[in-house]
Write an enzyme that holds these catalytic residues in place. Structure first.
Site, PDB file in Angstrom:
ATOM      1  NE  ARG A  34     -13.306  12.952  51.229  1.00 18.43           N
ATOM      2  CZ  ARG A  34     -12.373  12.239  51.847  1.00 18.43           C
ATOM      3  NH1 ARG A  34     -12.724  11.315  52.720  1.00 18.43           N
ATOM      4  NH2 ARG A  34     -11.093  12.438  51.588  1.00 18.43           N
ATOM      5  CG  HIS A  62     -24.935   4.849  42.972  1.00 20.41           C
ATOM      6  ND1 HIS A  62     -23.781   4.982  43.728  1.00 20.41           N
ATOM      7  CD2 HIS A  62     -25.231   3.523  42.957  1.00 20.41           C
ATOM      8  CE1 HIS A  62     -23.404   3.799  44.159  1.00 20.41           C
ATOM      9  NE2 HIS A  62     -24.251   2.894  43.696  1.00 20.41           N
TER      10      HIS A  62
END
Length: 199
Positions: free
Chosen positions: A90, A108
């Site tokens: 999210r 990431h």
């Protein structure tokens, strides 16, 4: 250090953090796992470690603000100092960000700013690039654009498929996240000692 971990899927980074002896000895205390997917495998991993779980689905709220406000209200009693995003799918918005400014960290699987957003490993593999990597960064108002804490390069080998590349990226993620958290605990400890006048 009292922290919350947010995750949406298998929880490999959660698992690495929660089971790190180094982090436990350094004083990491995972107060709660926040998950937006009620059937995510990470939930059972947390339960196996007796870590409280808060499942919060966006579909149960009229908007993202109320969804995140519920999370903030849930975190208050835990006195959480930092939030670590570990495969949380999210986008974090201002409701949560304003409560934990400069205290939400994300990992990431690319060399940001390249391949920000979803499917970063697949997109890097399909790109023809000879390298990709892992980035750990603070969260800001945009997607994968916050201040970078560290990056590590990972070669995309000619013999790679997506699965082998993903496996190497995950291994590097676990190493990096543990080191970043260790450094953060040390920094926070030094700040506390400085404020108390302890040499």
């Amino acid at each position: 250090m009292r922290v919350a971990i947010f995750a949406s899927g298998n929880g490999t980074n959660f698992d690495a953090i929660a089971n790190s002896t180094e982090l436990q000895e350094a004083g990491l205390d995972i107060e709660v796992l926040v998950c937006d997917q009620p059937n995510a495998p990470v939930i059972q991993k947390a339960k196996n470690l007796n870590i409280p779980v808060f499942v919060n689905e966006l579909k149960n709220f009229p908007n993202r603000k109320e969804y995140e406000r519920t999370i903030v209200d849930k975190l208050v009693p835990f006195e959480v100092e930092y939030i670590f995003l570990a495969g949380y799918m999210r986008v974090v918005t201002s409701e949560l960000l304003n409560e934990y400014r400069n205290r939400i960290i994300n990992i990431h699987p690319s060399l940001l700013p390249k391949f920000s957003g979803l499917d970063a490993i697949q997109r890097a593999f399909d790109s023809g690039d000879t390298e990709t990597g892992v980035t750990i960064h603070y969260i800001d108002e945009n997607v994968d654009t916050g201040p970078i804490i560290c990056q590590k390069y990972i070669p995309i080998l000619k013999t790679d498929n997506v699965e082998t590349l993903e496996e190497r990226i995950h291994t590097k993620e676990h190493e990096m996240y543990i080191k970043v958290i260790l450094d953060l605990i040390k920094k926070e400890s030094e700040n506390v000692n400085f404020e108390k006048g302890i040499d």
